[in-house]
Design a protein around this motif. Sequence first.
Motif, short mmCIF file in Angstrom:
data_model
loop_
_atom_site.label_atom_id
_atom_site.label_comp_id
_atom_site.label_asym_id
_atom_site.label_seq_id
_atom_site.Cartn_x
_atom_site.Cartn_y
_atom_site.Cartn_z
N ALA A 167 94.73 19.65 -27.90
CA ALA A 167 94.54 19.23 -26.41
C ALA A 167 94.57 20.38 -25.52
O ALA A 167 93.94 20.39 -24.38
N TYR A 168 95.47 21.34 -25.84
CA TYR A 168 95.89 22.50 -24.93
C TYR A 168 94.68 23.24 -24.50
O TYR A 168 94.40 23.63 -23.43
N TRP A 169 93.61 23.35 -25.58
CA TRP A 169 92.36 24.13 -25.17
C TRP A 169 91.11 23.18 -25.31
O TRP A 169 90.02 23.45 -25.63
N GLN A 170 91.41 21.63 -25.04
CA GLN A 170 90.44 20.84 -25.24
C GLN A 170 89.45 20.88 -26.42
O GLN A 170 88.40 20.72 -26.41
N ASP A 171 90.25 21.12 -27.47
CA ASP A 171 89.81 20.85 -28.74
C ASP A 171 90.18 19.79 -29.68
O ASP A 171 90.01 19.73 -30.84
N GLN A 172 90.74 18.80 -28.96
CA GLN A 172 91.43 17.51 -29.87
C GLN A 172 90.41 16.61 -30.24
O GLN A 172 90.68 15.71 -31.30
N GLN A 173 88.93 16.60 -29.69
CA GLN A 173 87.81 15.85 -30.11
C GLN A 173 86.67 16.23 -29.51
O GLN A 173 86.57 17.30 -28.95
N PRO A 174 85.46 15.92 -30.21
CA PRO A 174 84.44 16.42 -29.83
C PRO A 174 84.17 16.42 -28.30
O PRO A 174 84.52 15.14 -27.78
N VAL A 175 83.58 17.21 -27.52
CA VAL A 175 83.41 17.20 -26.21
C VAL A 175 82.96 16.10 -25.62
O VAL A 175 82.92 15.27 -24.61
N ALA A 176 81.70 15.57 -26.52
CA ALA A 176 80.80 14.41 -26.11
C ALA A 176 81.64 13.13 -26.01
O ALA A 176 81.06 12.13 -25.60
N ASP A 177 82.70 13.15 -26.65
CA ASP A 177 83.49 11.86 -26.75
C ASP A 177 84.63 11.94 -25.73
O ASP A 177 85.46 10.91 -25.80
N GLN A 178 84.96 13.14 -25.04
CA GLN A 178 85.83 13.34 -24.28
C GLN A 178 85.93 12.43 -22.87
O GLN A 178 84.47 12.41 -22.31
N ARG A 179 86.69 11.95 -22.32
CA ARG A 179 86.69 11.06 -21.01
C ARG A 179 87.86 11.53 -19.93
O ARG A 179 87.78 10.90 -19.06
N GLU A 180 88.79 12.28 -20.73
CA GLU A 180 89.83 12.56 -19.90
C GLU A 180 90.06 14.26 -19.75
O GLU A 180 89.98 14.75 -20.81
N ALA A 181 90.43 14.90 -18.56
CA ALA A 181 91.04 16.18 -18.46
C ALA A 181 92.08 16.24 -19.02
O ALA A 181 93.07 15.82 -18.66
N VAL A 182 91.94 17.07 -20.01
CA VAL A 182 93.50 17.51 -20.66
C VAL A 182 93.75 19.09 -20.92
O VAL A 182 92.67 19.70 -20.85
N GLY A 183 95.05 19.17 -21.12
CA GLY A 183 95.36 20.83 -21.50
C GLY A 183 95.13 21.81 -20.35
O GLY A 183 95.07 21.40 -19.04
N HIS A 184 95.03 23.06 -20.67
CA HIS A 184 95.24 24.14 -19.47
C HIS A 184 94.04 23.96 -18.65
O HIS A 184 92.84 23.73 -18.98
N ALA A 185 94.66 23.68 -17.47
CA ALA A 185 93.55 23.55 -16.24
C ALA A 185 92.34 24.44 -16.10
O ALA A 185 91.35 23.96 -15.84
N VAL A 186 92.66 25.65 -16.23
CA VAL A 186 91.61 26.55 -15.92
C VAL A 186 90.61 26.66 -16.89
O VAL A 186 89.29 26.67 -16.97
N ARG A 187 91.15 26.64 -18.23
CA ARG A 187 90.21 26.61 -19.61
C ARG A 187 89.35 25.32 -19.18
O ARG A 187 88.31 25.33 -19.70
N ALA A 188 89.95 24.20 -19.01
CA ALA A 188 89.43 22.89 -18.87
C ALA A 188 88.25 23.20 -17.96
O ALA A 188 87.07 22.65 -18.21
N ALA A 189 88.35 23.55 -16.74
CA ALA A 189 87.33 23.34 -15.88
C ALA A 189 86.08 24.43 -16.07
O ALA A 189 85.21 24.24 -15.69
N TYR A 190 86.70 25.45 -16.59
CA TYR A 190 85.46 26.53 -17.06
C TYR A 190 84.68 25.74 -18.30
O TYR A 190 83.41 26.09 -18.28
N LEU A 191 85.26 24.99 -19.16
CA LEU A 191 84.63 24.36 -20.12
C LEU A 191 83.80 23.22 -19.48
O LEU A 191 82.48 23.26 -19.78
N TYR A 192 84.30 22.62 -18.49
CA TYR A 192 83.38 21.53 -18.00
C TYR A 192 82.33 22.05 -17.02
O TYR A 192 81.19 21.46 -16.94
N SER A 193 82.32 23.45 -16.64
CA SER A 193 81.29 24.10 -15.98
C SER A 193 80.20 24.46 -16.94
O SER A 193 78.89 23.98 -16.39
N ALA A 194 80.59 24.83 -18.05
CA ALA A 194 79.58 25.29 -18.95
C ALA A 194 78.85 23.92 -19.35
O ALA A 194 77.64 23.93 -19.84
N VAL A 195 79.75 22.69 -19.73
CA VAL A 195 79.14 21.46 -20.14
C VAL A 195 77.91 21.20 -19.15
O VAL A 195 76.77 20.57 -19.75
N ALA A 196 78.36 21.23 -17.82
CA ALA A 196 77.22 20.73 -16.92
C ALA A 196 76.15 21.75 -17.06
O ALA A 196 75.02 21.26 -17.00
#
Length: 679
Positions: A256-285
Amino acid sequence: MMKRSLLAVALVSASTVLAQPKDYPVQAVNFTAVKLTDNFWLPRMKINHNVTIPASFARCESTGRVKNFEMAAAHSGKFCTTFPFDDTDIYKTIEGASFSLSLFPDKKLETYIDSLIDKVGKAQEPDGYLYTARTIDPQKPHNWAGPERWVKERELSHELYNSGHLYEAAYAHYYATGKKNLLNIALKNADLVCSVFGEGKLHVAPGHEIVEMGLVKLYRITGKQQYLQTARFFIEERGRYKGYDAKSKDPWRNGAYWQDQQPVADQREAVGHAVRAAYLYSAVADVAALTGDEKLLLAVDSIWQNVVAKKIYVQGGLGAIPSGERFGDNYELPNATAYNETCAAIAGVYWNYRMFLLHGDSKYMDVLEKMLYNGLISGIGLDGKSFFYANAMQIKNHFSHQAMEPERSGWFDCSCCPTNLTRLIPSIPGYVYAQKGDAVYVNLFVSGNATMNVHGKPVSIVQQNNYPWDGALTFTVSPQKTDAFSLLVRIPGWARNEAIPSNLYTFSDNPATKVSISINGQPVEYSVDKGYAVIKRTWKKGDVLKVDLPMDVRRVVASENVKDDQGKVALQRGPLIYCAEWADNNGRAANILIPPDAVFQARFQPDLLNGVEVLQSEVPVITVDEKAQTVSTNRKLVTAIPYYAWANRGKGEMMVWFPEKVKDVEIIGEQSKQEPGKK
């Protein structure tokens, strides 16, 4: 020469868009089309250009970051800085300097950037690999790098993180200057990355996301599908690694620290390192927009709602927990130990802007504005060369467990935040306007001139205001020829009695004020769609639109689920969150009460903190008389300043959330007293 280069870039961009079957429904107006005359942001951009960027480059030189590239080119020496991602500080500063060149042409700076790009190019290995922590001495790489390429990418090496910042810098440099010297280095590296990772190749989810965003930007320049496909692959690879302990609650062990605990398509909650997370969510968009992937869209929408309803601080900060710089549980938003990394606010701006481009809803710009004016620029001192890595919510003199630093630093061993600020601040012109067909969005209120095309013809918009101090906004709209189109002006949530787009924070008072709008001096009725006042009319040259936003002082209260803020109130005026600081309040701030009947007056003080609107009121202040052994409350004039401006006058107490009344008294022994920040 510059105009010809930019025209060439525009043509490449246009042809790429034509080749793309899908994209964001709303399109940004490029930062090069917006020229600022603003009294709030333009001075900050000048300080960034004249102070922050030169200081950042100088520190990259003095700390050995530049030397690492020189040694990599020579294949000789010893990596001389602390972290394997230190290369990115040069990339980020080049990116910021490139944006800045479009605002303030500077031949000396441009020449210096080219000299750095030359060193970066020489450090690149023949196949495109670029990572000084290994290339200097492949037999003795950095401890985090692993014995071979990519073997520690998931958890430590940051090889792809370095690549991502390289791509981001190359994109900005190409658009700002028209030059391809850094772009060619980035493309060579991206081709290597795409040849190594993917289906039937090496499978790994990048440990620190941003390569995904960078690959999308290279795709936009080149139209090369493989870049978009690899970005999508990295996103879809998350949640596939079998080496985690799924039962563990430790985010490092369960992924979960690097948002790798489950497939992104199944994720519904922001978890882990906040910078890594928001960069990931930007890319997902990005990937959701460019591929039409509905599962990714549902995921990023749900995660955004989780953050805004349960995991964001009142000043826009993200990442509550110092251990791991990460999101806490839902509603876990402590003040004494609030982390709020500056980079997380920057990543939050990137993410929220993409969410706006997806949905055309002002709520995303409301959150972006909250971050921008509060928890982001709080990270840089007014001098342009002192910084916060973390952004505290309170500093109390008497708490020995105070976690956050009470004063700014000139640099950090991990200097991601200072260099990240150099690239965000000069890019702000690119967030002001957007378009969807013949609808023009006005998102940020920043004085300046902008030119965009509507129905294939140029339209000029001149903004004039004194925002964020004053809510009187003037827009002079001048199409080349009289034309019918819609102007969508954001009515900020705070002007519609909405503290944030959820019930996490609310205003305790809700005056029935409607935002007044006039055109050429005549009041007009308007409809509101997704938070935007829609002005649809036939515009002619010189039409003047005026919008008057209420600038009352508002009291903010938190949801009952945020335990740390119960019985407390925060202050907001316009987009700004306020705090009390020791320097204005007799050396204290943690002894102030703000009862429900307190009335604050706003007053502009041009000589304070480079000019700020202060809030003042006579309220109860707790006083301790040590000789008489008494505790009492006395009404005193209290001053609050914008949160972003604190810690520019030395160290001392600071508070954002104020008790409304005394409920209890904690007795602190003399041995527990110490200066804030001393451990």
